[in-house]
Design a protein around this motif. Sequence first.
Motif, PDB file in Angstrom:
ATOM      1  N   PHE A 181      43.173  36.349  43.797  1.00  0.00           N
ATOM      2  CA  PHE A 181      42.547  37.639  44.053  1.00  0.00           C
ATOM      3  C   PHE A 181      41.322  37.470  44.932  1.00  0.00           C
ATOM      4  O   PHE A 181      40.623  36.466  44.872  1.00  0.00           O
ATOM      5  CB  PHE A 181      42.112  38.292  42.731  1.00  0.00           C
TER       6      PHE A 181
ATOM      7  N   TYR B  51      37.856  39.666  45.585  1.00  0.00           N
ATOM      8  CA  TYR B  51      36.999  40.770  45.177  1.00  0.00           C
ATOM      9  C   TYR B  51      35.846  40.880  46.164  1.00  0.00           C
ATOM     10  O   TYR B  51      35.351  39.881  46.689  1.00  0.00           O
ATOM     11  CB  TYR B  51      36.423  40.537  43.774  1.00  0.00           C
TER      12      TYR B  51
ATOM     13  N   LEU C  20      38.225  44.938  43.388  1.00  0.00           N
ATOM     14  CA  LEU C  20      39.426  44.242  43.831  1.00  0.00           C
ATOM     15  C   LEU C  20      39.886  44.785  45.183  1.00  0.00           C
ATOM     16  O   LEU C  20      40.078  45.990  45.336  1.00  0.00           O
ATOM     17  CB  LEU C  20      40.536  44.416  42.800  1.00  0.00           C
TER      18      LEU C  20
ATOM     19  N   TYR D  73      50.455  36.648  45.220  1.00  0.00           N
ATOM     20  CA  TYR D  73      51.118  35.883  44.161  1.00  0.00           C
ATOM     21  C   TYR D  73      52.113  34.867  44.698  1.00  0.00           C
ATOM     22  O   TYR D  73      52.506  33.943  43.978  1.00  0.00           O
ATOM     23  CB  TYR D  73      51.849  36.828  43.209  1.00  0.00           C
TER      24      TYR D  73
ATOM     25  N   LEU E 237      34.382  37.312  46.637  1.00  0.00           N
ATOM     26  CA  LEU E 237      34.673  36.379  45.560  1.00  0.00           C
ATOM     27  C   LEU E 237      36.166  36.096  45.502  1.00  0.00           C
ATOM     28  O   LEU E 237      36.979  37.017  45.458  1.00  0.00           O
ATOM     29  CB  LEU E 237      34.223  36.961  44.221  1.00  0.00           C
TER      30      LEU E 237
ATOM     31  N   ASN F 129      43.956  32.869  38.702  1.00  0.00           N
ATOM     32  CA  ASN F 129      44.443  32.902  37.329  1.00  0.00           C
ATOM     33  C   ASN F 129      45.529  31.848  37.172  1.00  0.00           C
ATOM     34  O   ASN F 129      46.505  31.843  37.916  1.00  0.00           O
ATOM     35  CB  ASN F 129      45.000  34.286  37.012  1.00  0.00           C
TER      36      ASN F 129
ATOM     37  N   SER G 288      28.085  33.336  40.443  1.00  0.00           N
ATOM     38  CA  SER G 288      29.378  34.009  40.359  1.00  0.00           C
ATOM     39  C   SER G 288      29.657  34.392  38.899  1.00  0.00           C
ATOM     40  O   SER G 288      28.791  34.272  38.034  1.00  0.00           O
ATOM     41  CB  SER G 288      30.466  33.098  40.904  1.00  0.00           C
TER      42      SER G 288
ATOM     43  N   ARG H 228      50.600  45.803  37.513  1.00  0.00           N
ATOM     44  CA  ARG H 228      51.389  46.443  38.555  1.00  0.00           C
ATOM     45  C   ARG H 228      52.786  45.862  38.459  1.00  0.00           C
ATOM     46  O   ARG H 228      53.046  44.788  38.965  1.00  0.00           O
ATOM     47  CB  ARG H 228      50.785  46.174  39.927  1.00  0.00           C
TER      48      ARG H 228
ATOM     49  N   GLN I 273      53.342  41.996  37.684  1.00  0.00           N
ATOM     50  CA  GLN I 273      52.265  41.144  38.163  1.00  0.00           C
ATOM     51  C   GLN I 273      50.932  41.689  37.693  1.00  0.00           C
ATOM     52  O   GLN I 273      50.689  42.883  37.716  1.00  0.00           O
ATOM     53  CB  GLN I 273      52.313  41.042  39.680  1.00  0.00           C
ATOM     54  N   GLU I 274      50.086  40.790  37.278  1.00  0.00           N
ATOM     55  CA  GLU I 274      48.852  41.235  36.678  1.00  0.00           C
ATOM     56  C   GLU I 274      47.730  41.287  37.688  1.00  0.00           C
ATOM     57  O   GLU I 274      47.731  40.589  38.683  1.00  0.00           O
ATOM     58  CB  GLU I 274      48.466  40.322  35.507  1.00  0.00           C
ATOM     59  N   THR I 275      46.788  42.136  37.415  1.00  0.00           N
ATOM     60  CA  THR I 275      45.566  42.190  38.185  1.00  0.00           C
ATOM     61  C   THR I 275      44.466  42.588  37.226  1.00  0.00           C
ATOM     62  O   THR I 275      44.703  42.779  36.038  1.00  0.00           O
ATOM     63  CB  THR I 275      45.698  43.169  39.372  1.00  0.00           C
ATOM     64  N   GLN I 276      43.265  42.703  37.681  1.00  0.00           N
ATOM     65  CA  GLN I 276      42.140  42.897  36.779  1.00  0.00           C
ATOM     66  C   GLN I 276      41.050  43.722  37.455  1.00  0.00           C
ATOM     67  O   GLN I 276      40.721  43.484  38.620  1.00  0.00           O
ATOM     68  CB  GLN I 276      41.580  41.535  36.362  1.00  0.00           C
ATOM     69  N   TYR I 277      40.530  44.675  36.704  1.00  0.00           N
ATOM     70  CA  TYR I 277      39.490  45.556  37.213  1.00  0.00           C
ATOM     71  C   TYR I 277      38.246  45.434  36.357  1.00  0.00           C
ATOM     72  O   TYR I 277      38.318  45.226  35.147  1.00  0.00           O
ATOM     73  CB  TYR I 277      39.985  47.009  37.203  1.00  0.00           C
TER      74      TYR I 277
END
Lengths: 113, 116
Positions: A34, A36, A46, A51, A88, A92, B42, B99, B102-106
């Motif tokens: 990811f 950010y 984000l 992937y 950033l 994962n 970070s 989604r 597939q994973e994402t993160q907020y």
Amino acid sequence: QKEVEQNSGPLSVPEGAIASLNCTYSDRGSQSFFWYRQYSGKSPELIMSIYSNGDKEDGRFTAQLNKASQYVSLLIRDSQPSDSATYLCAVNAGGTSYGKLTFGQGTILTVHP
Amino acid sequence: SAVISQKPSRDICQRGTSLTIQCQVDSQVTMMFWYRQQPGQSLTLIATANQGSEATYESGFVIDKFPISRPNLTFSTLTVSNMSPEDSSIYLCSVDGERGLQETQYFGPGTRLLVL
């Protein structure tokens, strides 16, 4: 120890140029990647997820992933002053670490008019 | 993506006291996480908030210092206990936003904590 390294900044580019941000990771089993964007005083937002190997484009942003080289990058085309922020990289590992993100130290990008 | 709110948005606390931070999501989510961002640094994951069971802490973080609750699928709290100036940070909750497969993160807006 799982590590995520980003190219040291700050990075300064002129308006309209391409900004290139790089990130390497140590865990070869990592599955999700990811980018950010974090403006000063704000929480991370984000902007891109990737992937699988190859390129993924979304507007002016292109993420590139190379799992063999353990490398992920973000290209910002036609950079604007509003793109000035800290970027950033987050990784994962998946599996039992599902959802847990390891972040790089961030790269400060400045786009000057 | 889910709408995430945190309370308080900022606080100034005295050393030795405790502060509880709330995280509220507008929809049910499977996973909630708590991160810390120290000044100029970070993000570091503190723990995964598990609904109906104890939180799972990362190396270097312990329950006595950072107790976490997750009473349902939309709410979690993080307490910073017996605070010292070294606890001055931004504390962020995050949630998964799947989604498809597939994973994402907020991330929420964060809580800015200053310990004097």
